[in-house]
Scaffold this active site. Structure first.
Site, PDB file in Angstrom:
ATOM      1  N   LYS A  45       0.845  -1.201   0.000  1.00 32.00           N
ATOM      2  CA  LYS A  45       0.000   0.000   0.000  1.00 32.00           C
ATOM      3  C   LYS A  45       0.883   1.254   0.000  1.00 32.00           C
ATOM      4  O   LYS A  45       2.088   1.179   0.248  1.00 32.00           O
ATOM      5  CB  LYS A  45      -0.907  -0.004   1.236  1.00 32.00           C
ATOM      6  CG  LYS A  45      -0.154   0.041   2.562  1.00 32.00           C
ATOM      7  CD  LYS A  45      -1.103   0.003   3.746  1.00 32.00           C
ATOM      8  CE  LYS A  45      -0.319   0.080   5.060  1.00 32.00           C
ATOM      9  NZ  LYS A  45      -1.201   0.111   6.235  1.00 32.00           N
ATOM     10  N   ARG A 141      -9.992   0.777  15.890  1.00 36.18           N
ATOM     11  CA  ARG A 141      -9.869   1.638  14.720  1.00 36.18           C
ATOM     12  C   ARG A 141     -10.822   1.147  13.631  1.00 36.18           C
ATOM     13  O   ARG A 141     -11.695   1.871  13.198  1.00 36.18           O
ATOM     14  CB  ARG A 141      -8.414   1.644  14.223  1.00 36.18           C
ATOM     15  CG  ARG A 141      -8.106   2.653  13.141  1.00 36.18           C
ATOM     16  CD  ARG A 141      -6.628   2.605  12.750  1.00 36.18           C
ATOM     17  NE  ARG A 141      -6.231   1.319  12.188  1.00 36.18           N
ATOM     18  CZ  ARG A 141      -5.004   1.045  11.740  1.00 36.18           C
ATOM     19  NH1 ARG A 141      -4.051   1.970  11.822  1.00 36.18           N
ATOM     20  NH2 ARG A 141      -4.715  -0.145  11.231  1.00 36.18           N
ATOM     21  N   TYR A 270      18.248  29.647   7.675  1.00 33.17           N
ATOM     22  CA  TYR A 270      17.112  30.430   8.146  1.00 33.17           C
ATOM     23  C   TYR A 270      17.024  30.439   9.669  1.00 33.17           C
ATOM     24  O   TYR A 270      17.240  29.412  10.325  1.00 33.17           O
ATOM     25  CB  TYR A 270      15.804  29.851   7.593  1.00 33.17           C
ATOM     26  CG  TYR A 270      15.561  30.128   6.134  1.00 33.17           C
ATOM     27  CD1 TYR A 270      15.460  31.421   5.653  1.00 33.17           C
ATOM     28  CD2 TYR A 270      15.402  29.077   5.232  1.00 33.17           C
ATOM     29  CE1 TYR A 270      15.215  31.678   4.307  1.00 33.17           C
ATOM     30  CE2 TYR A 270      15.155  29.313   3.882  1.00 33.17           C
ATOM     31  CZ  TYR A 270      15.068  30.622   3.433  1.00 33.17           C
ATOM     32  OH  TYR A 270      14.829  30.870   2.104  1.00 33.17           O
ATOM     33  N   MET A 318      13.795  24.476   1.578  1.00 33.84           N
ATOM     34  CA  MET A 318      12.982  23.733   0.622  1.00 33.84           C
ATOM     35  C   MET A 318      13.834  22.913  -0.339  1.00 33.84           C
ATOM     36  O   MET A 318      13.499  21.761  -0.657  1.00 33.84           O
ATOM     37  CB  MET A 318      12.086  24.677  -0.177  1.00 33.84           C
ATOM     38  CG  MET A 318      11.165  23.955  -1.158  1.00 33.84           C
ATOM     39  SD  MET A 318      10.154  25.068  -2.148  1.00 33.84           S
ATOM     40  CE  MET A 318       9.070  25.744  -0.886  1.00 33.84           C
TER      41      MET A 318
END
Length: 375
Positions: A45, A141, A270, A318
């Site tokens: 999955k 669940r 940063y 990023m």
């Protein structure tokens, strides 16, 4: 020249990890409900936990007799890529119309609530299907409550739309094998199995996930469901990969694209959260949170640069991150960098980022090119 970041997936590592998982099941001696042959399916999955579901399914062709995915969309994608191995839908069908697709594509389904039972019984199918009845033994669940499980089993077993019923449950604490809830869950499903084991429709039990397969032999039964361990990632804490015979399948790598000297007291990145305590050499690496590296990774997170371990320095950007390579030798622009893989376990990086290896590998974006080896 392309940006030097890549994700390399070693398909032979996945094959070897599957073989190990399968051997654990075959060699299990402690299960009191393992009255049938123990089998191992492959959970692929979430795009095989970020490793590539189609490539993984092809690699395991002939080894894994059953694949497991979360949704019918994942199953359809595999069939469109000519994967013929039987597939189990771990969350079952979300609407009755999907049952005709289940029939058409030779899928098996998990049933975890009464509505799914009613939908299945009301359908006119071309052939009966294999059903896995999920019982809630303590995870709370998904699953039929234990008190209603026998009734649910009887409903399914008496339907012409069902050819067999597998009992299954999911453990809440399998990564803590001494937890009392784990034993309670095993006992609950054992009691139910004893009540239906003589039924012609009874196909066995499925209990063990990766952690249980590795640490709780008494949970090993008819079908074992390893997921994360197939990709060489420990389901336990970050150090266990060093003692488990698992081979990390994914290597997340890049290169140094800049080097600069930073004086004592100067900051990097940063927020200026990392400050040099001595004259330092900082390597800038072409990888950031836009590529899947966790922004929350703290200074000190291990990074391998040209075969040597160095600490992350400052906040992850990023597109880039910085590493303090002051203590390393032979570092230059273009030096290879392993962010995680066979030398830096992804669980180690995850621990520094206050998350799990599961999350890191399953959320990898498509920006970094994928390379499959040992196909």
């Amino acid at each position: 020249m392309p940006r030097p970041i890549s994700i390399t997936v070693d398909l032979d590592a996945i094959r070897q990890n599957f073989a190990y998982a399968n051997a654990l099941g075959v060699n299990a001696l402690e299960s009191s409900i393992n009255d049938r042959q123990s089998n191992t399916l492959a959970v692929i999955k979430a795009d095989a936990y970020g490793h590539g579901a189609v490539a993984t399914a092809r690699a395991l062709n002939g080894q894994a007799a059953l694949l497991a995915v979360s949704s019918i969309e994942e199953a359809v994608s595999l069939r469109q890529h000519h994967i013929k191995t039987p597939i189990l839908l771990l969350e079952g069908c979300f609407c009755p119309s999907e049952l005709s697709v289940v029939n058409e594509l030779n899928l098996q389904i998990v049933i975890h609530n009464q509505k799914q039972i009613e939908d299945l019984l009301a359908q006119v199918l071309t052939k009966p299907i294999k059903v896995w009845l999920k019982v809630d033994t303590g995870m709370h669940r998904l699953g039929i409550p234990v008190s209603d499980a026998l009734k649910a089993y009887t409903q399914l077993a008496s339907s012409k739309n069902v050819c067999s019923v597998m009992l299954m449950t999911h453990f809440a604490t399998s990564d803590h094998p001494d937890h009392p809830l784990l034993l309670s869950q095993i006992q609950s499903i054992q009691k139910l199995a004893e009540k239906v084991s003589a039924e012609p429709s009874y196909a066995g039990c499925s209990l063990a996930n990766s952690a249980a397969l590795l640490a709780t032999p008494k949970s090993i039964s008819t079908w074992n469901r390893p997921g994360i361990m197939l990709y060489g990632i420990s389901p336990f804490n970050q150090s266990d990969i060093n003692v488990l015979p698992l081979i990390p399948a994914m290597t997340f790598s890049s290169k140094v694209i800049a080097l600069r000297r930073v004086a004592t007291g100067e900051s990097v990145g940063y927020g200026a959260i990392w400050t040099a305590k001595r004259p330092s050499i900082i390597a800038t690496v072409a990888a950031g949170y836009g590529d899947g590296y966790p922004r929350t990774a703290k200074s000190g997170t291990p990074v391998m640069v040209n075969g040597q371990i160095a600490p992350l320095a400052g906040r992850v950007s990023m597109d880039m991150l910085c590493v303090d390579v002051t203590q390393l030798t032979d570092i230059s622009e273009g030096s290879p960098v392993e962010l995680w893989g066979k030398n830096i376990p992804v669980n180690d990086v995850a621990a520094w980022a206050d998350t799990l290896g599961y999350e890191l590998v399953t959320r990898m974006p498509t920006r970094a090119k994928r390379v499959f080896i040992n196909e």
